[in-house]
Design a protein around this motif. Sequence first.
Motif, PDB file in Angstrom:
ATOM      1  N   UNK A  90     -13.413   3.458  -4.555  1.00  0.00           N
ATOM      2  CA  UNK A  90     -12.751   4.761  -4.398  1.00  0.00           C
ATOM      3  C   UNK A  90     -11.346   4.640  -3.837  1.00  0.00           C
ATOM      4  N   UNK A  91     -10.924   3.426  -3.491  1.00  0.00           N
ATOM      5  CA  UNK A  91      -9.577   3.254  -2.947  1.00  0.00           C
ATOM      6  C   UNK A  91      -8.532   3.664  -3.975  1.00  0.00           C
ATOM      7  N   UNK A  92      -7.453   4.237  -3.481  1.00  0.00           N
ATOM      8  CA  UNK A  92      -6.373   4.630  -4.382  1.00  0.00           C
ATOM      9  C   UNK A  92      -5.656   3.408  -4.956  1.00  0.00           C
ATOM     10  N   UNK A  93      -5.783   2.264  -4.289  1.00  0.00           N
ATOM     11  CA  UNK A  93      -5.211   1.033  -4.806  1.00  0.00           C
ATOM     12  C   UNK A  93      -3.727   0.875  -4.559  1.00  0.00           C
ATOM     13  N   UNK A  94      -3.155   1.756  -3.761  1.00  0.00           N
ATOM     14  CA  UNK A  94      -1.719   1.689  -3.495  1.00  0.00           C
ATOM     15  C   UNK A  94      -1.400   0.455  -2.651  1.00  0.00           C
ATOM     16  N   UNK A  95      -0.385  -0.290  -3.056  1.00  0.00           N
ATOM     17  CA  UNK A  95       0.092  -1.367  -2.196  1.00  0.00           C
ATOM     18  C   UNK A  95       1.592  -1.209  -1.981  1.00  0.00           C
ATOM     19  N   UNK A  96       1.973  -1.309  -0.724  1.00  0.00           N
ATOM     20  CA  UNK A  96       3.382  -1.262  -0.373  1.00  0.00           C
ATOM     21  C   UNK A  96       3.571  -1.991   0.947  1.00  0.00           C
ATOM     22  N   UNK A  97       4.730  -2.603   1.160  1.00  0.00           N
ATOM     23  CA  UNK A  97       4.927  -3.468   2.317  1.00  0.00           C
ATOM     24  C   UNK A  97       5.401  -2.759   3.580  1.00  0.00           C
ATOM     25  N   UNK A  98       5.358  -1.418   3.589  1.00  0.00           N
ATOM     26  CA  UNK A  98       5.900  -0.668   4.722  1.00  0.00           C
ATOM     27  C   UNK A  98       4.873   0.342   5.225  1.00  0.00           C
ATOM     28  N   UNK A  99       4.730   0.452   6.535  1.00  0.00           N
ATOM     29  CA  UNK A  99       3.922   1.521   7.121  1.00  0.00           C
ATOM     30  C   UNK A  99       4.802   2.762   7.135  1.00  0.00           C
TER      31      UNK A  99
END
Length: 348
Positions: free
Chosen positions: A42-51
């Motif tokens: 169910x994870x959206x699968x978004x990956x990004x290197x910044x909080x």
Amino acid sequence: MKNVDYIVVGCGLASVAFCEKLRANNKSFVLFDDASQQSSIVAAGLYNPVILKRFTEVWKAKEQLDIALPVYNKIEKDLNIKIDYKLRLLRRFSSIEEQNLWFNASDKSKLGPYLSTQLVKNNNLAIDAPYGFGEVLHAGRLDTEKLINSYKDFSKQEQCLVESSFRYERLSIQENSIQYDDIKARHLVFAEGFGVKKNPYFSHIPLNGTKGEVLIVRAPQLNIDYGIKSSVFIIPIGNDLYTVGSTYNWTDKSNRPTEEGKNELVTKLKTFIKCDFEIVQHFAGIRPTVKDRRPLVGRHPEHQNIYVLNGLGTRGVMIAPYVAEKLYYCIEHGEPLDIEIDIKRFTS
């Protein structure tokens, strides 16, 4: 008797990444999965290197991306599927002060490569963003559901998938081997996500579990091909459909979607989306979270051939291949685990 190098329990992002490391090194394995854990699906699968809440760097962001993206690219080629989608990701500013914080962050050496200094103006009448956006570079979306379902199908074809619950009482542990029914292995890796709470070998590790709920909405008038992070994120997945998420609930440990979760997401989405939308699906899952926000990786304190790979939290897409590689080198080459991820940090 079937002899393999590894038994791997669970089929989420962590176990898929570890199995890929085994395949790359010609190690044989049997993969157990009973589809009881849904956080990866169910994870959206978004990956990004910044909080994006605080404009700070994700822990070991560059190292994680450098390892993760080639792994997913290889899976795409080997399984003949498309799962990795590069995504333009915009952070909506709620004030001039947030704009200033963004530009201050972009001056930092570790954040500079990931934060564009070009302010993005909003020209979409369906979006309320009077202060514009900041653009996150090197972001993307992994179709986690397709990845895991395809990997299960692939493992079936390779005759290494057992679709049943792992019965701990049927495990026999010798000094140099593991036996489970008619399967004999050198090593056993538990990658069960929140399911590890029922595991008698690792129930002691401090895994909290945080419930997250996600919506799929249809919004034909929105018409964006980029993701937006505001009070919630909204990510395009094609055909006027968007993923909206997510919630954080630290008390409810069920996979059932709730009315409260849905209402929270809808309320927050309406703070910056001005067009009509229709809820198409509503999911929930328990993220395997840890109080210090670091993974839980390592060897059982008594049984030298049993290991855990867990605690990926909210950033499993980026972290999974990184920690899978670290555990593999620990087992096969005796390389010590970084204390930041080693479960020993809670016992020593």
